[in-house]
Design an enzyme around this catalytic site. Structure first.
Site, PDB file in Angstrom:
ATOM      1  N   ASP A  39       0.845  -1.204   0.000  1.00 27.43           N
ATOM      2  CA  ASP A  39       0.000   0.000   0.000  1.00 27.43           C
ATOM      3  C   ASP A  39       0.878   1.252   0.000  1.00 27.43           C
ATOM      4  O   ASP A  39       2.013   1.253  -0.496  1.00 27.43           O
ATOM      5  CB  ASP A  39      -0.968  -0.069   1.202  1.00 27.43           C
ATOM      6  CG  ASP A  39      -2.298   0.608   0.925  1.00 27.43           C
ATOM      7  OD1 ASP A  39      -2.352   1.845   1.037  1.00 27.43           O
ATOM      8  OD2 ASP A  39      -3.279  -0.080   0.588  1.00 27.43           O
ATOM      9  N   ASP A  40       0.395   2.302   0.597  1.00 22.46           N
ATOM     10  CA  ASP A  40       1.014   3.638   0.572  1.00 22.46           C
ATOM     11  C   ASP A  40       2.417   3.648   1.220  1.00 22.46           C
ATOM     12  O   ASP A  40       2.786   2.701   1.914  1.00 22.46           O
ATOM     13  CB  ASP A  40       0.072   4.575   1.360  1.00 22.46           C
ATOM     14  CG  ASP A  40       0.200   6.017   0.937  1.00 22.46           C
ATOM     15  OD1 ASP A  40       1.166   6.351   0.245  1.00 22.46           O
ATOM     16  OD2 ASP A  40      -0.679   6.810   1.320  1.00 22.46           O
TER      17      ASP A  40
ATOM     18  N   LYS B 129      -3.421  -0.620  -7.010  1.00 23.98           N
ATOM     19  CA  LYS B 129      -4.504  -0.031  -6.203  1.00 23.98           C
ATOM     20  C   LYS B 129      -4.368   1.474  -6.373  1.00 23.98           C
ATOM     21  O   LYS B 129      -3.296   2.034  -6.099  1.00 23.98           O
ATOM     22  CB  LYS B 129      -4.345  -0.437  -4.740  1.00 23.98           C
ATOM     23  CG  LYS B 129      -5.274   0.334  -3.810  1.00 23.98           C
ATOM     24  CD  LYS B 129      -5.150  -0.155  -2.368  1.00 23.98           C
ATOM     25  CE  LYS B 129      -5.951   0.743  -1.427  1.00 23.98           C
ATOM     26  NZ  LYS B 129      -5.913   0.285  -0.040  1.00 23.98           N
TER      27      LYS B 129
ATOM     28  N   ASP C  13      -5.729   5.196  -5.489  1.00 31.22           N
ATOM     29  CA  ASP C  13      -6.477   5.909  -4.453  1.00 31.22           C
ATOM     30  C   ASP C  13      -7.024   7.250  -4.948  1.00 31.22           C
ATOM     31  O   ASP C  13      -6.873   7.608  -6.127  1.00 31.22           O
ATOM     32  CB  ASP C  13      -5.538   6.093  -3.235  1.00 31.22           C
ATOM     33  CG  ASP C  13      -6.272   5.991  -1.917  1.00 31.22           C
ATOM     34  OD1 ASP C  13      -7.476   6.258  -1.885  1.00 31.22           O
ATOM     35  OD2 ASP C  13      -5.613   5.672  -0.907  1.00 31.22           O
TER      36      ASP C  13
ATOM     37  N   ARG D 149     -13.804   0.489  -5.002  1.00 31.56           N
ATOM     38  CA  ARG D 149     -14.245   0.586  -3.608  1.00 31.56           C
ATOM     39  C   ARG D 149     -15.642   1.187  -3.523  1.00 31.56           C
ATOM     40  O   ARG D 149     -16.035   1.998  -4.363  1.00 31.56           O
ATOM     41  CB  ARG D 149     -13.234   1.421  -2.813  1.00 31.56           C
ATOM     42  CG  ARG D 149     -12.001   0.626  -2.370  1.00 31.56           C
ATOM     43  CD  ARG D 149     -12.226  -0.046  -1.029  1.00 31.56           C
ATOM     44  NE  ARG D 149     -12.484   0.955  -0.024  1.00 31.56           N
ATOM     45  CZ  ARG D 149     -11.539   1.623   0.619  1.00 31.56           C
ATOM     46  NH1 ARG D 149     -10.265   1.373   0.392  1.00 31.56           N
ATOM     47  NH2 ARG D 149     -11.857   2.542   1.519  1.00 31.56           N
TER      48      ARG D 149
ATOM     49  N   ASP E 282     -12.995   3.931   4.465  1.00 33.25           N
ATOM     50  CA  ASP E 282     -12.116   2.855   4.942  1.00 33.25           C
ATOM     51  C   ASP E 282     -12.757   2.050   6.068  1.00 33.25           C
ATOM     52  O   ASP E 282     -13.343   2.610   7.002  1.00 33.25           O
ATOM     53  CB  ASP E 282     -10.800   3.443   5.470  1.00 33.25           C
ATOM     54  CG  ASP E 282      -9.935   3.970   4.333  1.00 33.25           C
ATOM     55  OD1 ASP E 282     -10.390   3.966   3.176  1.00 33.25           O
ATOM     56  OD2 ASP E 282      -8.798   4.392   4.630  1.00 33.25           O
TER      57      ASP E 282
HETATM   58  C1  GLA Z   1      -6.848   5.599   1.795  1.00 32.25           C
HETATM   59  C2  GLA Z   1      -7.324   4.219   1.305  1.00 32.25           C
HETATM   60  C3  GLA Z   1      -6.763   3.153   2.215  1.00 32.25           C
HETATM   61  C4  GLA Z   1      -5.247   3.222   2.250  1.00 32.25           C
HETATM   62  C5  GLA Z   1      -4.779   4.610   2.645  1.00 32.25           C
HETATM   63  C6  GLA Z   1      -3.274   4.801   2.463  1.00 32.25           C
HETATM   64  O1  GLA Z   1      -7.395   5.930   3.021  1.00 32.25           O
HETATM   65  O2  GLA Z   1      -8.716   4.169   1.233  1.00 32.25           O
HETATM   66  O3  GLA Z   1      -7.199   1.858   1.808  1.00 32.25           O
HETATM   67  O4  GLA Z   1      -4.749   2.903   0.964  1.00 32.25           O
HETATM   68  O5  GLA Z   1      -5.438   5.621   1.875  1.00 32.25           O
HETATM   69  O6  GLA Z   1      -2.855   6.082   2.806  1.00 32.25           O
END
Ligand code: GLA
Length: 491
Positions: free
Chosen positions: A70-71, A145, A147, A203, A207
């Site tokens: 992820d990030d 993924k 965002d 999505r 979250d």
């Molecule tokens: C958003 C996404 C999460 C995650 C964070 C990372 O909130 O919805 O799933 O990827 O960013 O910063």
């Protein structure tokens, strides 16, 4: 031939429906993502250790084959405007991480944002899509993924969001490398209405957080039909997400899926029953199943939820149809948050089987009864569906859950002892027999345990504990294995 060529060039000219035709995610993607358990604490060793655990715990073989970072992995841009990898966190570079994951028989996913910055304020890909897609392809990435943070105001209508996300879809396609494209725009701008034309999943909510039903001000939207429900937020409970997605549940299809967010199973905030309910609903709703727990500290309990092949077979059903909600009663005994509801979900499966989920989100154990007329509501109104007149075998999809002691033995075992233990556990290896093949062959591990029958015109009546769900596969008794198929595939 000429006709085909014209169709293809028209598709190229209009850019139409090419991304979703990348051949990927014919069933919802499965894998692991670090965000829920570890946030920005990412590193090369985390990914490589996790890959090993995926293999040794048997989770890769049961179907979890994408390792998604992820990030927080980058370190600005270079002088040619290409993203730089944070070499402190990933000293061998991303291509080497991808190679290692591929050697373990899995696929590698990465993350960016359709914004100036990612949500954790690292460099975003907005207006750098071509460069970044080239980087991902050059590192042999298999999944992106994508965002929604810091989108520079380029949202507010479906067209604005679609256009912004389509630039990356086109950039990924232009690399020639198939990369699963997973939109993470939290259901904004009605992504369920256009996501499928450019992406493999989208999505549907803010979250998730590790709670079954606790309300939280950070997740203000609880009614998807409310036009003012525009701030998706974060800290969304399982029940919040389920209720939001209910009206759009049927929008997924092979190649593109509603994404209910990563799983929280194993993160510690819910009871075992709540995690089972969470997993059952995500599986039935055909959400991608991305584990969100730290696999380096995987518990036997969590393993026996995540590895249940009878439930995963519902998620990976070749027909690709989501369950839909056929009943919601909001006046059941309230839980400690004051809410009490029961729900009945039902869905069509490959070969004419039916899946049913009885959900008790209230504060008291209760009996839930669903008639065949209700279960087959979508096949004909008011009990007119032919299925209502059939007799059905009932298979409990959780009755054969793996024994926790055996799961613990697997987690503790030396690699050399694993084959023996997997044999003892009668492990379902989907890399050897796909779920589709297993279902064709009526593999008993995919069917669960036969626990009863429903007579023609009858009902399924089950005691369901508070904050839990029961999940069943119904199979018509009279068809002698020669079942009906709606899809083009013959059984
Ligand atoms: C958003 C996404 C999460 C995650 C964070 C990372 O909130 O919805 O799933 O990827 O960013 O910063």
């Amino acid at each position: 031939m000429a006709g085909i060529r014209i169709a293809i060039s028209l598709a190229v000219l209009t850019g139409h429906a090419l991304a979703v035709n990348n051949g990927l995610a014919r069933t919802p993607q499965m894998g692991w993502n670090n965000w829920n358990a570890l946030g920005c604490d990412v590193s090369e060793s985390l990914l490589l250790d996790t890959s090993k655990t995926l293999v040794n715990s048997g989770l890769r073989d049961v179907g979890y084959n994408y390792v998604v970072l992820d990030d927080c992995w980058s370190d600005g841009r270079d002088e040619k405007d290409f993203l730089k990898v944070d070499m402190k966190k990933f000293p061998s570079g991303m291509k080497s991480v991808a190679d290692e994951i591929h050697r373990e028989g899995m696929l590698f996913g990465m993350y960016s944002s359709a914004g100036e910055m990612t949500c954790a304020r690292y460099a975003g890909s907005l207006d750098y899509e071509t460069n970044d897609a080239i980087s991902f392809a050059s590192w042999d990435v298999d999944y992106l993924k994508y965002d929604n943070c810091y989108h520079m105001g380029r949202f507010g209508t479906p067209k604005l969001s679609f256009d912004r996300y389509k630039v990356m879809a086109d950039a990924l396609n232009a690399t020639g490398r198939p990369m699963l494209y997973s939109l993470c725009n939290w259901g904004e701008d009605y992504s369920h209405t256009w996501g499928m034309s450019i992406a493999n999943s989208w999505r549907m909510s803010g979250d998730i957080y590790d709670s079954f039903s606790r309300p939280d001000d950070l997740c203000p939207c609880s009614n998807a039909a409310d036009p003012h429900c525009i701030a998706p937020g974060s800290h969304c409970s399982v029940m919040n997400i389920v209720n939001r997605v209910a009206v759009y549940a049927d929008r997924g299809q092979p190649g593109g899926w509603n994404d209910l967010d990563m799983l929280e199973v194993g993160n510690g905030g819910m009871t075992d029953d709540e995690y089972k309910a969470h997993f059952s609903l995500w599986a039935g709703l055909k959400s991608p199943l991305l584990m969100g727990n730290d696999l380096r500290t995987l518990s036997a309990n969590a393993l026996t939820i995540l590895n249940n092949p009878a439930v995963i077979a519902i998620n990976q059903d070749p027909e690709g149809r989501s369950i839909t909600r056929v009943r919601r009663e909001t006046d059941a005994a309230p839980d400690k948050y004051g809410a009490g509801e029961i729900q009945v979900w039902s869905g069509y499966l490959y070969g004419g089987d039916q899946v049913v989920i009885l959900l008790n989100a209230g504060g008291k154990d209760t009996k839930i009864s669903a008639s065949l007329a209700e279960i087959f509501l979508h096949e004909g109104p008011e009990g007119s569906a032919p299925q209502v007149q059939e007799e059905w075998d009932v298979y409990d999809l959780w009755a054969n859950r793996m024994d926790t002691d055996l799961a613990q033995k697997i987690l503790d075992a030396d690699t050399a002892d694993l084959p023996k233990l997997f044999k003892e556990a009668n492990w379902y290896n989907s890399t050897e027999i796909s779920y589709k093949e297993g279902l064709k062959k009526n593999d008993p591990r995919l069917l669960g345990k036969k626990t009863g029958k429903i007579a023609p015109g009858g009902s399924l009546t089950v005691k369901v504990d508070k904050h839990s769900a029961e999940m069943f596969r119904l199979r018509s008794v009279g068809t002698g294995g020669k079942r009906k198929v709606h899809s083009k595939d013959e059984l």
